[in-house]
Design an enzyme around this catalytic site. Structure first.
Site, short mmCIF file in Angstrom:
data_model
loop_
_atom_site.label_atom_id
_atom_site.label_comp_id
_atom_site.label_asym_id
_atom_site.label_seq_id
_atom_site.Cartn_x
_atom_site.Cartn_y
_atom_site.Cartn_z
N TYR A 165 0.83 -1.19 0.00
CA TYR A 165 0.00 0.00 0.00
C TYR A 165 0.87 1.25 0.00
CZ TYR A 165 -3.50 3.38 1.42
OH TYR A 165 -4.31 4.48 1.48
N TRP A 191 3.43 4.52 -0.15
CA TRP A 191 3.85 5.45 0.89
C TRP A 191 5.20 5.12 1.52
CZ3 TRP A 191 2.05 10.03 0.79
CH2 TRP A 191 0.72 10.30 0.51
#
Length: 769
Positions: free
Chosen positions: A113, A115
């Site tokens: 995910y 980031w």
């Protein structure tokens, strides 16, 4: 004598120059073209601190002995065994092959995910998916924790999610033309520090100051006064959390009641308006939606709502809606209701008028539009189409084979045997972490690839140490940034860490697909290739000249072609038949035939107020509404131990803000350790008493490293996601509902405070691994 080396770099919170001496970071200087650099950049030396880093490849002892037949509840408890890179990558390749051959590729969940860093080459999530797509595919996620329900409903009602992805009115247009600005949620430099893929210049504060200088009337609708800077002269409306939809519908209904809605715009540019009008007039359910109705739900004054309704029509009006509003039960509704209100006003497509979503939710939303191609390594073609909504991870792991709905389609959760998580920390951003902990025992194997020994890495079977961005070469850029920025290697890798590209290239080699994975390029070959693709696109499509790669790499940045002064849907407003939207009608959908057929009680055929599962309107005595927002001193759980993050803590914990009246009623004083709990979990925090928070609201930022202690599971660092509700926003959008959460609060007994010592011991144990 050593000499200080100056290294251009970029992170999610901006561009900067790293000052390096003897392989040690000795300082950070902001980017010269950034008018409002983030203070978080001064925390990046924490990446070079070995205490929280994964030092070498490691495997959980129980899994190493019994592989897929191991005791999965040993995750997070059993010791790790160091292994060589050759053994680690062989184990990973063998697991990918075993699960794919035995159960099918849909049983591999590539849960990464993003980031981890802003680099476009070493983007862990993209590289993982690129590799797996070469060997048959995987189950992916759609949408994000930050924003899911909102894009889903806007894709259906506006034809795309451009309005919440940075393609609505640019802020320069609002600063120049808007007369009444209604801010639903936040418009704060606190959240605008960050941008996926990096950012060169933070412009929000510049535009806000122009708005203030012009004397624009600003109505700020939020439970938190500091969701706008204190130097912005705004009228604060401390609304009950999760009731913005009712306020928007009440304003729209008040306009309709006065006969002042724009019937021409509704007829030319919308479809299904009659459904919404019947609802507002009370013909659908017998209750007129107006200022008085909204006031009773929102905890605001009916008179001020009615006055605002008149002003919205009398002046050039702009509505801004934070991403945070749709991270709640029925989160589709505030985005749709705002669109309905703007349509009743009839100023969509006019300079400084209409509605936009996500301003300041990321730093680039509302900035001039980057017109050209953005750098990104391809994930390649997907061999299979297996996915889940991003926030339904626990549901997937706990309920293999169970059906779920998404955008009107019925699918089934896969039988997940292997989870490969690269560059992310679900034990930060997922809801109801105790439920996730149970779900986490279901897969046969969990692989985590990350620089940091996060709570997720601690609960893995195989841990692969990746470098941080300061230990490799890359470049930053995205469609909301007017720069492409060099990310040069500043220091040598810590321990045995390797770059994400090198790790996946090695695994791809053992899976027999390395040549297709790397396409004959090494790290700098890819960096050059990604940049030149953007440069070529800018020249061919826009006649814009970017410097050649070597000049770019030397200077550290390159400008991109941009468009300022952008008015969203201007062409559509003028000629809706010539510029149709990609919706069921070609127009803005205020009444949906698709949703009417689906007949979902939690997402109706028109914007509607639907009571959330937990809210102050049905709270019991002593319950408070928890808001878990983005902290000021870090991004999510990244750099949680850095100086900017530590400055926001007190007594080693996160601070939870509450109103002085609530504190007095509960016997809580400023600086005291408090216990926050509900049926899902409990955590400790330090009380911060503030009159900038609405009564009966508690604010606890996200990102504290998940640290449960003892048999009770008491979380001692202040992670709010032990408390949040893990349900989808609706059957249609399936986003996360983090902001729909009731809790109780009390002064913490002394024996529970002692648990913090275990937290310190955990950190010491990680450093010793």
């Amino acid at each position: 004598m050593s000499r200080i080396k100056r290294v251009p770099h970029c992170s999610h919170w901006g561009a900067y120059t790293i000052l390096v001496e003897d392989n040690r970071i000795v300082g950070v200087e902001p980017f010269e073209h950034d008018p409002a650099p983030s203070p978080i950049i001064h925390s990046i030396a924490e990446w070079a601190n070995p205490e929280r880093r994964v030092p070498r490849p490691m495997v959980r002892s129980g899994w190493l002995d019994k592989r897929e037949n191991s005791d999965r509840r040993g995750r997070g408890r059993e010791k790790f065994v160091p292994v060589s890179w050759d053994e680690a990558t062989t184990l990973v390749a063998d697991e990918v092959r075993r699960v794919a051959d035995t159960f099918g590729n849909a049983s591999i969940f590539a849960g990464s995910y993003g980031w981890t860093n802003s680099g476009r080459l070493h983007h862990a999530s993209s590289l993982l998916k690129r590799m797996l797509n070469l060997v048959g595919g995987f189950t992916r996620h759609v949408d994000t924790y930050s924003i899911a329900a909102g894009p889903v409903i806007l894709r259906h009602t506006l034809g795309s999610d451009d309005a919440c992805g940075g393609r609505a009115n640019t802020l320069d247009t609002i600063a120049q033309h808007t007369e009444t600005l209604v801010v639903f949620g936040a418009l704060s430099p606190r959240t605008a520090q960050n941008e996926a893929g990096g950012i060169g210049s933070h412009r929000l504060e510049t535009y806000l100051r122009k708005i203030v200088e012009r004397g624009v009337k600003i109505i700020h609708v939020s439970p938190l006064k500091d969701d706008l800077p204190d130097w912005v002269d705004a009228e604060w409306w401390p609304i009950r959390p999760n009731t913005d939809t009712a306020l928007m519908l009440g304003l729209a209904g008040e306009i309709v009641k006065a006969g002042r809605h724009d019937t021409d715009f509704l007829a030319r540019c919308t479809s299904g308006a009659d459904r919404l009008l019947r609802y507002l007039e009370g013909k659908a359910d017998g209750g007129r939606k107006d200022a008085l109705w909204a006031a009773g739900i929102c905890g605001l004054g009916a008179g001020q709502i009615a006055e605002l309704a008149r002003r919205l029509v009398d002046t050039r009006s702009m509505l801004t809606v934070s991403w945070s509003l749709q991270r709640a039960h029925h989160g589709e509704q505030p985005f749709w209701a705002a669109l309905g209100l703007a349509s009743m006003i009839g100023q969509i497509g006019l300079p400084g008028g209409g509605v936009g979503y996500g301003y300041a939710s990321l730093g680039g939303v509302g900035a001039p539009l980057n017109l050209s191609k953005s750098p990104a390594i391809s994930q390649l073609k997907r061999p299979i189409d297996s996915f889940i909504p991003v926030a339904r991870i626990s549901d997937m792991l706990l309920n293999p084979g169970r059906p779920f709905s998404y955008e009107g389609e019925i699918r089934s959760y896969p039988d997940t045997r292997l989870v490969y998580w690269a560059g992310g920390n679900p034990y930060h951003h997922h809801q109801d972490l105790n439920r996730l902990s149970e779900a986490w025992t279901r897969p046969e194997t969990i692989i985590v690839q990350d620089p940091m020994f996060t709570a997720t890495a601690q609960r893995a079977d195989i841990v692969l140490p990746a470098t941080t961005s300061i230990e490799r070469n890359d470049l930053a850029g995205n469609r909301r940034s007017d720069f492409i920025l060099a990310m040069k290697k500043a220091i040598e890798p810590l321990g045995e860490a390797r770059s994400d590209f090198d790790i996946f290239n090695a695994i791809a080699g053992k899976l027999g697909v390395a040549e297709r994975f790397n396409e004959g390029r090494d790290e700098m070959g890819w960096v050059r290739h990604l940049y030149e693709a953007c440069r070529d696109d800018s020249s061919k499509r826009f006649g814009f000249t970017m410097p050649e790669f070597d000049a770019f790499w030397e200077s550290g940045y390159a400008h991109c072609p941009v468009k300022a002064d952008h008015t969203f849907l201007a062409d559509f407003r003028n000629e809706p038949e010539e510029h149709p939207l990609n919706t069921e009608s070609g127009k803005i959908v205020l009444g949906s035939e698709t949703l009417a057929r689906l007949d979902y009680p939690d997402c109706r055929s028109h914007p509607a107020w639907i009571e959330p599962a937990e809210w102050l309107g049905t709270a019991e005595a002593g319950q408070m509404h928890l808001i878990s927002h983005q902290p000021a001193g870090r991004l999510h759980s990244q750099l949680e131990a850095g100086p900017s993050s530590r400055a926001m803590k007190r007594n080693g914990r996160e601070q939870a803000r509450l109103h002085p009246d609530d504190a007095a009623a509960l016997g809580i004083v400023d600086g005291q350790t408090i216990r926050i709990w509900n049926d899902r979990g409990e955590c400790l925090a330090t009380a911060e008493v503030s009159d900038e928070v609405r009564r009966c609201v508690l604010v606890l930022p996200t990102g504290a490293w998940f640290t449960p202690t003892g048999n009770s599971g008491l979380e001692v660092a202040g992670n709010p996601n032990v408390l949040t509700l893990d349900i989808g926003t609706s059957q249609f959008g399936q986003g996360c509902s983090a902001h729909t959460c009731l809790v109780r609060v009390e002064p913490c007994p002394a024996d529970r405070r002692d648990a913090f010592e275990a937290y310190q011991e955990t950190l010491a144990a990680l450093a010793a691994v």
